[in-house]
Design an enzyme around this catalytic site. Structure first.
Site, PDB file in Angstrom:
ATOM      1  N   ASN A 178      27.366  33.930  11.154  1.00 43.08           N
ATOM      2  CA  ASN A 178      27.421  34.045   9.815  1.00 43.08           C
ATOM      3  C   ASN A 178      26.379  34.672   9.707  1.00 43.08           C
ATOM      4  O   ASN A 178      26.153  34.951   8.159  1.00 43.08           O
ATOM      5  CB  ASN A 178      27.834  32.438   9.278  1.00 43.08           C
ATOM      6  CG  ASN A 178      26.444  31.921  10.209  1.00 43.08           C
ATOM      7  OD1 ASN A 178      25.696  32.023  11.629  1.00 43.08           O
ATOM      8  ND2 ASN A 178      25.736  30.891   9.477  1.00 43.08           N
TER       9      ASN A 178
ATOM     10  N   ARG B 248      -6.128   1.326   3.309  1.00 44.50           N
ATOM     11  CA  ARG B 248      -5.915   0.333   5.292  1.00 44.50           C
ATOM     12  C   ARG B 248      -4.502   1.464   5.716  1.00 44.50           C
ATOM     13  O   ARG B 248      -4.596   1.380   7.057  1.00 44.50           O
ATOM     14  CB  ARG B 248      -4.778  -1.005   5.246  1.00 44.50           C
ATOM     15  CG  ARG B 248      -6.994  -1.855   5.315  1.00 44.50           C
ATOM     16  CD  ARG B 248      -6.687  -3.533   5.116  1.00 44.50           C
ATOM     17  NE  ARG B 248      -6.299  -3.774   4.230  1.00 44.50           N
ATOM     18  CZ  ARG B 248      -5.795  -5.185   3.793  1.00 44.50           C
ATOM     19  NH1 ARG B 248      -5.763  -5.609   4.245  1.00 44.50           N
ATOM     20  NH2 ARG B 248      -5.624  -5.136   2.445  1.00 44.50           N
TER      21      ARG B 248
ATOM     22  N   ALA C  82      -1.269  -0.677  -9.154  1.00 45.95           N
ATOM     23  CA  ALA C  82      -2.890   0.335  -9.246  1.00 45.95           C
ATOM     24  C   ALA C  82      -3.481   1.135  -8.290  1.00 45.95           C
ATOM     25  O   ALA C  82      -4.448   1.877  -8.248  1.00 45.95           O
ATOM     26  CB  ALA C  82      -3.792   0.264 -10.371  1.00 45.95           C
TER      27      ALA C  82
ATOM     28  N   ASN D  88      -1.697 -17.938  -2.934  1.00 44.54           N
ATOM     29  CA  ASN D  88      -0.992 -16.837  -4.022  1.00 44.54           C
ATOM     30  C   ASN D  88      -0.481 -16.043  -3.481  1.00 44.54           C
ATOM     31  O   ASN D  88      -1.127 -15.105  -3.099  1.00 44.54           O
ATOM     32  CB  ASN D  88      -2.396 -17.026  -4.573  1.00 44.54           C
ATOM     33  CG  ASN D  88      -2.122 -16.152  -6.027  1.00 44.54           C
ATOM     34  OD1 ASN D  88      -0.591 -16.142  -6.405  1.00 44.54           O
ATOM     35  ND2 ASN D  88      -3.198 -15.360  -6.765  1.00 44.54           N
TER      36      ASN D  88
ATOM     37  N   TYR E  82       3.958  -7.281  -7.443  1.00 44.36           N
ATOM     38  CA  TYR E  82       3.405  -6.204  -7.102  1.00 44.36           C
ATOM     39  C   TYR E  82       3.765  -4.919  -6.681  1.00 44.36           C
ATOM     40  O   TYR E  82       5.003  -5.527  -5.771  1.00 44.36           O
ATOM     41  CB  TYR E  82       2.495  -6.641  -5.578  1.00 44.36           C
ATOM     42  CG  TYR E  82       1.485  -7.718  -5.948  1.00 44.36           C
ATOM     43  CD1 TYR E  82       0.814  -7.586  -7.006  1.00 44.36           C
ATOM     44  CD2 TYR E  82       0.588  -8.216  -4.992  1.00 44.36           C
ATOM     45  CE1 TYR E  82      -0.572  -8.206  -7.644  1.00 44.36           C
ATOM     46  CE2 TYR E  82      -0.347  -9.197  -5.520  1.00 44.36           C
ATOM     47  CZ  TYR E  82      -0.483  -9.240  -6.611  1.00 44.36           C
ATOM     48  OH  TYR E  82      -1.583 -10.267  -6.676  1.00 44.36           O
TER      49      TYR E  82
HETATM   50  C1  UD1 Z   1      -4.428 -11.078  -5.557  1.00 42.09           C
HETATM   51  C2  UD1 Z   1      -5.146 -12.405  -5.312  1.00 42.09           C
HETATM   52  C3  UD1 Z   1      -4.986 -12.621  -4.470  1.00 42.09           C
HETATM   53  C4  UD1 Z   1      -3.389 -13.507  -3.694  1.00 42.09           C
HETATM   54  C5  UD1 Z   1      -3.470 -11.738  -3.561  1.00 42.09           C
HETATM   55  C6  UD1 Z   1      -1.398 -11.665  -2.862  1.00 42.09           C
HETATM   56  C7  UD1 Z   1      -6.290 -11.362  -8.105  1.00 42.09           C
HETATM   57  C8  UD1 Z   1      -7.925 -11.908  -8.221  1.00 42.09           C
HETATM   58  N1  UD1 Z   1      -6.398 -12.039  -6.874  1.00 42.09           N
HETATM   59  O1  UD1 Z   1      -5.378 -10.550  -3.961  1.00 42.09           O
HETATM   60  O2  UD1 Z   1      -5.131 -14.938  -5.654  1.00 42.09           O
HETATM   61  O3  UD1 Z   1      -3.792 -13.869  -2.645  1.00 42.09           O
HETATM   62  O4  UD1 Z   1      -3.471 -10.743  -4.283  1.00 42.09           O
HETATM   63  O5  UD1 Z   1      -1.162 -10.550  -2.114  1.00 42.09           O
HETATM   64  O6  UD1 Z   1      -5.086 -11.227  -8.527  1.00 42.09           O
HETATM   65  N2  UD1 Z   1      -3.587  -4.071  -8.750  1.00 42.09           N
HETATM   66  C9  UD1 Z   1      -4.171  -3.248  -9.479  1.00 42.09           C
HETATM   67  N3  UD1 Z   1      -5.148  -2.939  -9.669  1.00 42.09           N
HETATM   68  C10 UD1 Z   1      -6.326  -3.112 -10.099  1.00 42.09           C
HETATM   69  C11 UD1 Z   1      -6.135  -4.090  -8.561  1.00 42.09           C
HETATM   70  C12 UD1 Z   1      -5.039  -4.296  -7.784  1.00 42.09           C
HETATM   71  O7  UD1 Z   1      -2.859  -2.945 -10.314  1.00 42.09           O
HETATM   72  O8  UD1 Z   1      -7.587  -3.008 -10.220  1.00 42.09           O
HETATM   73  C13 UD1 Z   1      -2.653  -4.188  -7.311  1.00 42.09           C
HETATM   74  C14 UD1 Z   1      -3.129  -3.495  -6.236  1.00 42.09           C
HETATM   75  O9  UD1 Z   1      -1.983  -2.274  -6.406  1.00 42.09           O
HETATM   76  C15 UD1 Z   1      -2.089  -4.811  -5.386  1.00 42.09           C
HETATM   77  C16 UD1 Z   1      -2.192  -5.938  -6.151  1.00 42.09           C
HETATM   78  O10 UD1 Z   1      -2.648  -5.452  -7.597  1.00 42.09           O
HETATM   79  O11 UD1 Z   1      -0.121  -4.237  -5.935  1.00 42.09           O
HETATM   80  C17 UD1 Z   1      -2.768  -6.891  -5.612  1.00 42.09           C
HETATM   81  O12 UD1 Z   1      -4.095  -6.148  -4.974  1.00 42.09           O
HETATM   82  P1  UD1 Z   1      -5.245  -6.910  -3.653  1.00 42.09           P
HETATM   83  O13 UD1 Z   1      -6.314  -5.949  -4.080  1.00 42.09           O
HETATM   84  O14 UD1 Z   1      -3.757  -6.648  -2.559  1.00 42.09           O
HETATM   85  O15 UD1 Z   1      -5.293  -8.233  -4.082  1.00 42.09           O
HETATM   86  P2  UD1 Z   1      -6.430  -9.259  -3.829  1.00 42.09           P
HETATM   87  O16 UD1 Z   1      -6.876  -8.899  -5.596  1.00 42.09           O
HETATM   88  O17 UD1 Z   1      -7.287  -9.328  -2.823  1.00 42.09           O
END
Ligand code: UD1
Ligand code: CA
Length: 508
Positions: A397, A19, A14, A181, A112
């Site tokens: 052609n 970036r 979502a 994580n 993800y």
């Molecule tokens: C999250 C983890 C973190 C982990 C990292 C690995 C949490 C709170 N943190 O970080 O511990 O080390 O991933 O990459 O979970 N997404 C949604 N909806 C949202 C937010 C994110 O679908 O509201 C999806 C994003 O599209 C992405 C994934 O979740 O595919 C990770 O989102 P991102 O914001 O990159 O990760 P963090 O929350 O920073």
């Protein structure tokens, strides 16, 4: 179905992926010929889950349409869950649960959309570990050199998983931990559902953290653990285009290596790029500088390259394809193509046939043993078997409004510089003279020639171009003894020539 198939896999996608600085949603950027999302979903689908749910919000419509395509290519249903305006991975998972049966039991995997190197086998290992250990939550973790930005795995003195702390909520002691994580988990479905209802947004980012489920489950006395993977690439996400290129190169390295282990000779793995969906038989040789894109299928004994780019091409057994650019075409067994050939969509080259140097083809069926060796355009044509198209010919052609087809029979021999003005048909066994312009059908076995008679005007150069090098060359050809040093143009190497003579020539 695999032994430990999860009840569901939830793919989070979502987020906006700002970036990437792109008008294209992040998870639609491709590596190895598939979008990041396609890679993620293929890995998830491979575990054989009963339900597969993707959470969307950013670019929802575009991604939902893309998911339809992916669903078609993996031949299974993919559900879409819409995330509302509560942010965070926990909320995303909660929204996914609304698409699943209320009483769903067993294991739910969360992963993800932007981790393209993750494999089905790693997910299976996670699920198997999770189920055999009787865990409520199992986190896939990794030890990385630079953990900045990731949630850190905090373990108890006994080494058990205690909790996950986000970078933005971490103190210096937690920040110094290098076990991260990955964001990929196996959950007990009931624990996940129950815990998510209790997760708050009380943190530095005001988000519902999925990671908080671990603390809640642990407090409730359930088993949680972290399974560490040594293959960090598999949990690496593509956040910007630098990482996208790095992941693309590593995925390619893995694909090329797998082909080599399966019996394909790759002379230079570094300059060889092979998409995920390409199939290559054993004993194919790939020379340096080759890109095989899309659904290429290369049969045994074929030699591809050097320096060739093929997309969605079928190459037959023992065919040779040299310095060629081709797409959506079929090359028959034992055929040769190139060097410097351009095969556009709809080219079908028969067995033992040839498309040679500086030849462009499009929507053209070229029969077995037929040769189009040099400097020719074949567009919208059907050519029979064992025919030969003379050098520098054009299948004309396009009349400026519409495209038309040319049909050439078998055992036809056309002279150099033949123009086929479509629509036109040349019968079996017919010949054409050099420079023919074929506007009317040629019957089988006929010779067609197009000629204004050749005229010779003797002495034209001496009369019309006096004093030129051509005129002097003609004079010398007529009378070699007339080589007067004072007007000699053959240069200083010729006996009798002098600097004076050369300067005299320039003044003349
Ligand atoms: C999250 C983890 C973190 C982990 C990292 C690995 C949490 C709170 N943190 O970080 O511990 O080390 O991933 O990459 O979970 N997404 C949604 N909806 C949202 C937010 C994110 O679908 O509201 C999806 C994003 O599209 C992405 C994934 O979740 O595919 C990770 O989102 P991102 O914001 O990159 O990760 P963090 O929350 O920073
Ligand atoms: Ca975030």
């Amino acid at each position: 179905m695999p032994q430990h198939s999860p009840a569901a896999v939830i793919v989070l996608a979502a987020g906006a992926g700002t970036r990437m600085k792109s008008a294209t949603p992040k998870v639609m950027h491709p590596i190895a010929g598939r979008s990041l999302l396609h890679h993620a979903i293929s890995a998830a689908a491979g575990t054989g889950p009963e339900h597969l749910v993707v959470v969307l919000r950013y670019a929802r419509e575009q991604l939902a349409a893309h998911l339809e395509t992916i669903s078609g290519s993996i031949d299974r249903s993919v559900l879409v869950a819409d995330q509302d305006d509560v942010p965070g991975t926990g909320r995303a998972a909660e929204c996914a649960l609304t698409q699943l049966p209320e009483d769903i039991g067993g294991t739910v995997v969360v992963t993800y959309g932007d981790v393209p190197l993750l494999t089905t086998s790693t997910l299976q290992t996670l699920v198997e570990h999770h189920e055999t250990q009787g865990n409520a939550v199992t986190v896939l973790s990794a030890n990385v050199a630079n953990p900045t930005g990731y949630g850190r795995i905090v373990r108890t003195a006994e080494g058990d998983l205690e909790r996950i702390v986000e970078e933005k909520d971490a103190d210096d002691a937690v920040k110094s931990l290098t076990e991260i994580n990955s964001g990929i988990y196996a959950f007990d479905a009931a624990v996940l559902r129950g815990a998510l209802a209790r997760v708050s947004t009380d943190n530095a980012q005001g988000e519902k953290y999925l990671t908080d489920v671990i603390g809640i489950a642990r407090t409730d006395g359930a088993r949680v653990s972290a399974l560490t993977t040594s293959d960090v690439w598999q949990v690496e996400g593509a956040n910007d285009r630098v990482q996208l290129a790095q992941l693309g190169r590593e995925l390619n390295r893995r694909i090329v290596e797998a082909h080599m282990r399966a019996g394909v000779t790759v002379i230079d793995p570094e300059t060889t790029w092979i998409d995920s969906d390409v199939t290559i038989a054993p004993d194919v040789t790939v020379l340096p500088g080759v890109q095989l894109h899309g659904a290429c299928d290369i049969a045994s004994g074929a030699v591809i390259g050097p320096d060739s780019t093929l997309s969605d091409m079928e190459v037959g057994e023992g065919a040779t394809v040299t310095r060629t650019h081709g797409s959506l075409s079929v090359i028959g067994a034992g055929a040769t193509v190139g060097p410097f050939a351009y095969l556009r969509p709809g080219t079908e080259l028969g067995a033992q046939a040839k498309i040679g140097t500086f030849v462009e083809t499009k929507n053209a069926q070229i029969g077995d043993g037929t040769k189009v060796p040099h400097l020719t355009y074949v567009g919208d044509a059907t050519i029979g078997e064992h025919s030969n198209i003379g050098a520098s010919s054009v299948f004309v052609n396009y009349d400026g409004v519409e495209k038309h087809r040319t049909t050439v029979g078998s055992h036809v021999k056309t002279g150099s510089d033949t123009m086929f003005i479509a629509p036109v048909t040349v019968g079996d066994g017919a010949y054409s003279g050099a420079g023919s312009v074929i506007r009317e059908d040629v019957p089988a076995g006929a010779l067609t020639i197009t000629e204004g008679r050749q005229r010779i005007i003797e002495g034209w150069v001496a009369a019309k171009r006096p004093g030129t090098p051509a005129a002097r060359a003609a004079q010398l050809a007529a009378d070699p003894a007339a080589g007067d040093p004072a007007t000699d143009s053959a240069g200083p190497n010729r006996p009798g020539s002098t600097d004076d003579a050369n300067s005299a020539e320039k003044e003349s």
